[in-house]
Design an enzyme around this catalytic site. Structure first.
Site, PDB file in Angstrom:
ATOM      1  N   ASP A  43       0.831  -1.205   0.000  1.00 26.13           N
ATOM      2  CA  ASP A  43       0.000   0.000   0.000  1.00 26.13           C
ATOM      3  C   ASP A  43       0.870   1.263   0.000  1.00 26.13           C
ATOM      4  O   ASP A  43       2.005   1.246   0.486  1.00 26.13           O
ATOM      5  CB  ASP A  43      -0.908  -0.013   1.242  1.00 26.13           C
ATOM      6  CG  ASP A  43      -2.126   0.879   1.060  1.00 26.13           C
ATOM      7  OD1 ASP A  43      -2.345   1.390  -0.061  1.00 26.13           O
ATOM      8  OD2 ASP A  43      -2.866   1.077   2.048  1.00 26.13           O
TER       9      ASP A  43
ATOM     10  N   ASN B 145     -10.644  -3.572  -6.179  1.00 24.24           N
ATOM     11  CA  ASN B 145      -9.914  -2.542  -6.939  1.00 24.24           C
ATOM     12  C   ASN B 145     -10.545  -2.228  -8.305  1.00 24.24           C
ATOM     13  O   ASN B 145     -10.232  -1.204  -8.913  1.00 24.24           O
ATOM     14  CB  ASN B 145      -8.443  -2.948  -7.146  1.00 24.24           C
ATOM     15  CG  ASN B 145      -7.590  -2.830  -5.898  1.00 24.24           C
ATOM     16  OD1 ASN B 145      -6.561  -3.498  -5.760  1.00 24.24           O
ATOM     17  ND2 ASN B 145      -7.988  -1.970  -4.955  1.00 24.24           N
TER      18      ASN B 145
END
Ligand code: FPP
Length: 245
Positions: free
Chosen positions: A28, A76
């Site tokens: 991330d 996503n």
């Protein structure tokens, strides 16, 4: 793969203490890394992709057997179309550019996730990379792509039911054999870069007893020393697996 002597000299690791067999990484912070430099998010994903090789090489030096990287989650798809397209192209380009060297270095590529719904050309590239490297044994690079931990459990249950398994035969071991990660050890440690403390639907079943480690470092900056530091923290953890010592 190049040997790193610099990091060795300053290693925080405890010699002889076990290292994780399997590490899962939530990569991330690519977007924030780019923003901090006044760059578009796409450049963060590019830098993040480049960083995979650096961390993989260090994982090999540390004798980690399996690295699972969270490349693209089932959630996503909800990102802006252009970003999704960019991530798909990055993955495809990485397979094209890196596969020869990964194969030459004995890296076994695996995939965890659904290939349905993925561009057929990319799905074929992924299948071919898995097939080509399936006998390699230096390290397993398991790419969690179009992956969701809950989707994985749904897929496993569907498969178990289609196979006509009787309810009494359903055990934890059986379920593990029906997951995308069948045959791989459960992760001993989950690393999350970018500072948050969430599992985000990553290895939901498998991470039941994983040691969790979060660092504020954005993924593109997570280097060899950072991986060593995470492993050193793991070595200091007292793993009891629900038992009393
Ligand atoms: C999280 O950063 C990162 C992702 C959603 C994608 C990670 C993907 C790669 C590094 C490319 C994978 C490539 C291969 C070859 C497997 P973010 O965008 O959520 O960052 P932010 O939280 O700072 O916005």
């Amino acid at each position: 793969m190049a040997k790193s002597t610099k990091q060795r000299a300053e290693s925080p690791l405890t010699p002889g203490a076990p290292v994780p067999q399997h590490i899962g990484i939530i990569m991330d912070g690519n977007g924030r890394w780019a923003k901090a430099r006044g760059l578009p998010r796409a450049m963060g994903h590019r830098a993040g992709t480049k960083n995979i090789r650096r961390v993989l090489e260090e994982a090999v030096r540390l004798k980690i057997q399996v690295l699972t990287i969270y490349a693209f989650s089932t959630e996503n798809w909800g990102r802006p179309r252009a970003e999704v397209g960019h991530l798909m192209r990055l993955i495809s380009q990485s397979i094209r550019d890196e596969l020869d060297e990964l194969d030459a270095n004995g890296v076994q590529i695996r995939h965890s996730g659904r290939l349905s719904g993925v561009d057929p050309k990319l799905a074929e590239q992924i299948r071919a990379a898995i097939e080509r490297t399936k006998h390699n044994d230096t390290i397993v690079l398991n790419v969690a792509f179009n992956y969701g931990g809950r989707a994985e459990i749904v897929d496993a249950i569907r498969h178990i039911m289609r196979d006509g398994i009787a309810p009494d035969e359903v055990t934890e071991e059986l379920i593990s054999r029906y997951l995308y990660t069948a045959g791989l050890p459960d992760p001993d440690m989950i690393i999350r870069t970018g500072g948050d403390y969430r599992l985000s639907n990553f290895l939901t079943w498998q991470a039941a007893y994983a040691e969790y480690y979060s660092t504020p470092t954005y993924w593109p900056d997570f280097d060899e020393a950072e991986l060593q530091q995470a492993v050193a923290v793991f070595q200091g953890r007292d793993r009891r697996f629900g038992l009393v010592k």
